[in-house]
Design an enzyme around this catalytic site. Structure first.
Site, mmCIF file in Angstrom:
data_model
loop_
_atom_site.group_PDB
_atom_site.id
_atom_site.type_symbol
_atom_site.label_atom_id
_atom_site.label_comp_id
_atom_site.label_asym_id
_atom_site.label_seq_id
_atom_site.Cartn_x
_atom_site.Cartn_y
_atom_site.Cartn_z
ATOM 1 N N ALA A 11 0.889 -1.168 0.000
ATOM 2 C CA ALA A 11 0.000 0.000 0.000
ATOM 3 C C ALA A 11 0.925 1.215 0.000
ATOM 4 O O ALA A 11 2.148 1.059 -0.005
ATOM 5 C CB ALA A 11 -0.906 -0.032 1.221
ATOM 6 N N VAL A 12 0.376 2.415 0.085
ATOM 7 C CA VAL A 12 1.204 3.575 -0.226
ATOM 8 C C VAL A 12 2.469 3.700 0.635
ATOM 9 O O VAL A 12 3.560 3.998 0.127
ATOM 10 C CB VAL A 12 0.346 4.866 -0.226
ATOM 11 C CG1 VAL A 12 -0.181 5.190 1.139
ATOM 12 C CG2 VAL A 12 1.119 6.028 -0.793
ATOM 13 N N GLY A 14 4.230 1.271 2.223
ATOM 14 C CA GLY A 14 5.177 0.216 1.847
ATOM 15 C C GLY A 14 5.787 0.506 0.484
ATOM 16 O O GLY A 14 7.006 0.370 0.282
ATOM 17 N N ASN A 32 3.349 -8.442 -2.561
ATOM 18 C CA ASN A 32 2.066 -7.992 -2.029
ATOM 19 C C ASN A 32 1.086 -9.148 -2.165
ATOM 20 O O ASN A 32 1.237 -9.985 -3.055
ATOM 21 C CB ASN A 32 1.562 -6.774 -2.807
ATOM 22 C CG ASN A 32 0.431 -6.093 -2.075
ATOM 23 O OD1 ASN A 32 0.641 -5.511 -1.011
ATOM 24 N ND2 ASN A 32 -0.768 -6.184 -2.601
ATOM 25 N N ARG A 33 0.106 -9.193 -1.239
ATOM 26 C CA ARG A 33 -0.847 -10.311 -1.295
ATOM 27 C C ARG A 33 -1.519 -10.382 -2.659
ATOM 28 O O ARG A 33 -1.654 -11.438 -3.243
ATOM 29 C CB ARG A 33 -1.888 -10.157 -0.192
ATOM 30 C CG ARG A 33 -1.840 -11.329 0.748
ATOM 31 C CD ARG A 33 -2.767 -11.208 1.883
ATOM 32 N NE ARG A 33 -3.599 -10.022 1.817
ATOM 33 C CZ ARG A 33 -4.735 -9.887 2.483
ATOM 34 N NH1 ARG A 33 -5.180 -10.879 3.194
ATOM 35 N NH2 ARG A 33 -5.430 -8.767 2.435
ATOM 36 N N LYS A 75 -1.111 -3.380 7.980
ATOM 37 C CA LYS A 75 -1.886 -2.753 9.050
ATOM 38 C C LYS A 75 -1.459 -3.324 10.401
ATOM 39 O O LYS A 75 -1.279 -4.542 10.539
ATOM 40 C CB LYS A 75 -3.369 -3.057 8.788
ATOM 41 C CG LYS A 75 -4.321 -2.073 9.391
ATOM 42 C CD LYS A 75 -5.707 -2.362 8.805
ATOM 43 C CE LYS A 75 -6.796 -1.589 9.440
ATOM 44 N NZ LYS A 75 -6.908 -1.536 10.833
ATOM 45 N N ALA A 76 -1.303 -2.436 11.398
ATOM 46 C CA ALA A 76 -0.900 -2.897 12.728
ATOM 47 C C ALA A 76 -1.926 -3.872 13.291
ATOM 48 O O ALA A 76 -3.109 -3.815 12.955
ATOM 49 C CB ALA A 76 -0.761 -1.693 13.656
ATOM 50 N N SER A 128 8.064 7.964 10.774
ATOM 51 C CA SER A 128 7.169 9.124 10.745
ATOM 52 C C SER A 128 7.433 9.996 9.528
ATOM 53 O O SER A 128 8.560 10.083 9.042
ATOM 54 C CB SER A 128 7.358 9.974 12.006
ATOM 55 O OG SER A 128 6.580 11.149 11.885
ATOM 56 N N LYS A 182 8.177 6.060 18.757
ATOM 57 C CA LYS A 182 7.265 6.575 17.723
ATOM 58 C C LYS A 182 5.893 6.883 18.316
ATOM 59 O O LYS A 182 5.250 7.879 17.975
ATOM 60 C CB LYS A 182 7.134 5.555 16.573
ATOM 61 C CG LYS A 182 6.052 5.903 15.545
ATOM 62 C CD LYS A 182 6.378 7.147 14.754
ATOM 63 C CE LYS A 182 5.263 7.870 14.051
ATOM 64 N NZ LYS A 182 4.160 7.240 13.457
ATOM 65 N N HIS A 185 6.159 10.095 20.039
ATOM 66 C CA HIS A 185 6.161 11.118 18.982
ATOM 67 C C HIS A 185 4.716 11.465 18.609
ATOM 68 O O HIS A 185 4.338 12.635 18.512
ATOM 69 C CB HIS A 185 6.930 10.598 17.762
ATOM 70 C CG HIS A 185 6.669 11.366 16.490
ATOM 71 N ND1 HIS A 185 5.491 11.225 15.767
ATOM 72 C CD2 HIS A 185 7.400 12.291 15.833
ATOM 73 C CE1 HIS A 185 5.521 12.029 14.721
ATOM 74 N NE2 HIS A 185 6.672 12.690 14.725
ATOM 75 N N ASN A 186 3.904 10.436 18.431
ATOM 76 C CA ASN A 186 2.516 10.689 18.037
ATOM 77 C C ASN A 186 1.720 11.356 19.155
ATOM 78 O O ASN A 186 0.861 12.196 18.887
ATOM 79 C CB ASN A 186 1.836 9.380 17.625
ATOM 80 C CG ASN A 186 2.191 8.988 16.203
ATOM 81 O OD1 ASN A 186 3.252 9.348 15.709
ATOM 82 N ND2 ASN A 186 1.329 8.257 15.546
ATOM 83 N N GLU A 189 2.540 14.779 18.943
ATOM 84 C CA GLU A 189 1.854 15.268 17.725
ATOM 85 C C GLU A 189 0.396 15.630 18.046
ATOM 86 O O GLU A 189 -0.109 16.683 17.621
ATOM 87 C CB GLU A 189 1.933 14.165 16.665
ATOM 88 C CG GLU A 189 1.158 14.388 15.385
ATOM 89 C CD GLU A 189 1.222 13.146 14.473
ATOM 90 O OE1 GLU A 189 2.329 12.698 14.142
ATOM 91 O OE2 GLU A 189 0.151 12.620 14.102
ATOM 92 N N TYR A 190 -0.274 14.776 18.813
ATOM 93 C CA TYR A 190 -1.665 15.058 19.199
ATOM 94 C C TYR A 190 -1.728 16.380 19.977
ATOM 95 O O TYR A 190 -2.582 17.232 19.726
ATOM 96 C CB TYR A 190 -2.209 13.946 20.108
ATOM 97 C CG TYR A 190 -2.873 12.776 19.409
ATOM 98 C CD1 TYR A 190 -2.225 12.066 18.409
ATOM 99 C CD2 TYR A 190 -4.143 12.360 19.779
ATOM 100 C CE1 TYR A 190 -2.823 10.975 17.804
ATOM 101 C CE2 TYR A 190 -4.751 11.267 19.175
ATOM 102 C CZ TYR A 190 -4.085 10.575 18.189
ATOM 103 O OH TYR A 190 -4.683 9.491 17.587
HETATM 104 C C1 6PG Z 1 3.486 10.194 11.309
HETATM 105 C C2 6PG Z 1 2.057 10.234 11.756
HETATM 106 C C3 6PG Z 1 1.310 9.044 11.279
HETATM 107 C C4 6PG Z 1 -0.191 9.173 11.414
HETATM 108 C C5 6PG Z 1 -0.669 8.675 12.740
HETATM 109 C C6 6PG Z 1 -1.628 9.541 13.488
HETATM 110 O O1 6PG Z 1 4.312 10.311 12.195
HETATM 111 O O2 6PG Z 1 3.734 10.071 10.109
HETATM 112 O O3 6PG Z 1 2.003 10.265 13.157
HETATM 113 O O4 6PG Z 1 1.851 7.942 11.932
HETATM 114 O O5 6PG Z 1 -0.622 10.417 11.056
HETATM 115 O O6 6PG Z 1 -1.207 7.444 12.468
HETATM 116 O O7 6PG Z 1 -2.911 9.228 13.128
HETATM 117 P P1 6PG Z 1 -4.225 9.595 13.915
HETATM 118 O O8 6PG Z 1 -4.247 11.077 14.081
HETATM 119 O O9 6PG Z 1 -5.260 9.102 12.979
HETATM 120 O O10 6PG Z 1 -4.232 8.841 15.211
#
Ligand code: 6PG
Length: 480
Positions: A11-12, A14, A32-33, A75-76, A128, A182, A185-186, A189-190
């Site tokens: 997918a994009v 990968g 890919n599958r 997908k995780a 990221s 990571k 990091h997210n 980010e939030y």
């Molecule tokens: C990154 C982003 C990426 C994605 C997250 C957050 O570092 O490239 O954090 O991993 O945007 O999945 O997604 P949500 O806002 O949907 O939780």
């Protein structure tokens, strides 16, 4: 020809990582599958480098030089386990499986342990930077064994974002450390996005600044100590006009924020390791509240703001905008301070020797939270262990910044409360700062109450030991 690395899951993200590897001179086996996706990638980008087309995982494994390196980008969750299960019988001792998705760190720890027992390396890698980063240079946070990093590291460093010729990639720690970093990091980010949202809301609701005018403000802010990718793209989103209605795009987007889980994991982990990541947790809750749209509509109809309409109108001019900038910067610092604090706590919990200076360096380019501020954060941790600040806010550069922002920060939080504009992260960051700063907290009363109803005991400020007051007896104190 044997390939340097195999990528499964095209997918994009990968596909872009595979293209990035090929553009950097590596021969990349693709799987890919559904083969159609592999063929589409080769059709569109096959001339960008050296690719090997495979149809099955067995073919993919067969095509690789040893020790084999197989990068999974699916997908995780369960799909990662499914690919691992299929891969394991095809691999030999010393081979490396790389999971570059947003996997939850306990899964990575579990998988690493299981695969280590089979003689395989499992490397959980935080990546990221979104699609664009994956293609042109993401920030890369690899975990796993140090031994596997010896062969894998140079490849990852080559495809990573470069900040003044330094790769935004370095080994962060064993097993789940990469995915943990990571995740944090997210979480940051939030919080970063939420404080930007709060600044926007306050400037719009109180100062009457329309989105296009705010685009200019954010562009200007991007030349200050707030300079960062998220501030930069905020001005772009705010000035975007909706094609259909001609209105600002931000006014036609439904105000309900989605989330895939990494912010929630960060908040939960903060609770688990006992690290008060209030700004991050509030950001997650802010998204949750935003998505309770029916309840919000009912509440909107049921209540007024409670503001006295006859009170003289307050002035919210350019001074207020500057106050908001300072409140934003101070709150952002708190979010980083909390994220870094939880890394230290998690390091102790999980046995990772996390290097905060190195981690800050990984976030300087390629990732979503890239910001000028990270250079200063690196400097703050560039000291012998005993001289490093206990909390980012205690680093000299930031202590000064907080002191400078403080009066504005308080004014903004007060104005938000007084005028009914929710600013949960501005407010909770300030409360976090004040809680750390004060010499006494009401936790003393909490202890008293706990002792009253549950004989949970307390300590005294003036002598050693554990004590209990005989609340239902003569109220004398005994040593517990
Ligand atoms: C990154 C982003 C990426 C994605 C997250 C957050 O570092 O490239 O954090 O991993 O945007 O999945 O997604 P949500 O806002 O949907 O939780």
């Amino acid at each position: 020809m044997s390939a340097d690395i195999g990528v499964t899951g095209l997918a994009v993200m990968g596909a872009n990582l595979a293209r990035n590897l090929a553009r950097n001179g590596y021969t990349v086996s693709l799987h890919n599958r559904s083969v159609a996706r592999t063929d589409a990638l080769l059709e569109a980008h096959g001339d960008e480098g050296s690719f090997v087309r495979t149809e099955t995982l067995a073919e993919l494994v067969e095509s690789l030089e040893r020790p084999r390196r197989v990068l999974i980008m699916v997908k995780a969750g369960a799909p990662v386990d499914a690919v691992i299960e299929d891969l394991v019988p095809l691999l030999d001792e010393g081979d490396i499986i790389i999971d570059a998705g947003n996997s939850h760190y306990p899964d990575t720890r579990r998988r690493e342990e299981a695969l280590r027992a089979k003689g395989l390396h499992f490397v959980g890698v935080g990546v990221s930077g979104g699609e664009e980063g994956a293609l042109n240079g993401p920030s890369i946070m690899p975990g796993g064994s140090q031994e596997s990093y010896e062969t894998l590291g140079p490849m990852l460093e080559k495809i990573a974002a470069q900040y003044h010729d330094e790769p935004c990639c370095a080994w962060v720690g064993t097993d789940g450390a990469g995915h943990y970093v990571k995740m944090v990091h997210n979480g940051i980010e939030y919080a970063d996005m939420q404080v930007i949202g709060e600044a926007y809301d306050l400037m719009r609701s109180l100062a009457g600044l329309e989105p296009t005018a705010q685009a200019k403000v954010f562009r200007e802010w991007n030349t200050t100590d707030l300079a960062s990718y998220l501030i930069e793209i905020t001005s772009e989103v705010l000035e975007q006009e909706d094609e259909l209605t001609g209105r600002p795009l931000v006014d036609v987007v439904v105000d309900s924020a989605g989330q895939k889980g990494t912010g929630r994991w960060t908040a939960i982990s903060g609770l688990e390791v006992g690290s008060p990541v209030t700004a991050i947790a509030e950001s997650v809750f802010a998204r949750s509240i935003s998505s309770q749209r029916d309840l919000r509509a009912e509440t909107n109809a049921a209540f007024s703001s409670g503001i006295d309409e006859n009170a003289p109108a307050a002035e919210f001019g350019s001074d207020f905008v500057e106050d908001v900038r300072k409140a934003l910067y101070a709150s952002k610092l708190v979010a980083y301070a909390q994220g870094l604090d939880m890394l230290v706590a998690a390091g102790q919990e999980y046995g990772w020797d996390l290097d905060l200076k190195s981690i800050a360096s990984l976030w300087r380019a390629g990732c979503i939270i890239r910001a000028d501020l990270l250079d200063t954060i690196m400097k703050a941790y560039d000291a012998d262990a005993e001289d490093r600040p206990k909390n980012l806010l205690l680093a000299e550069e930031f202590t000064e910044a907080i002191n400078e922002c403080l009066p504005a920060w308080r004014r903004v939080v007060a104005a938000a409360a007084q005028h009914g504009v929710p600013a949960p992260v501005f407010a909770s960051s300030l409360a976090y700062y004040d809680s750390l700063r004060r010499d006494r907290l009401p936790a003393a009363l909490t202890q008293g109450l706990r002792d009253y109803f549950g004989a949970h005991t307390y300590e005294r400020v003036d002598k050693d030991g554990t004590f209990h007051t005989l609340w239902s007896g003569d109220r004398s104190e005994i040593e517990a």
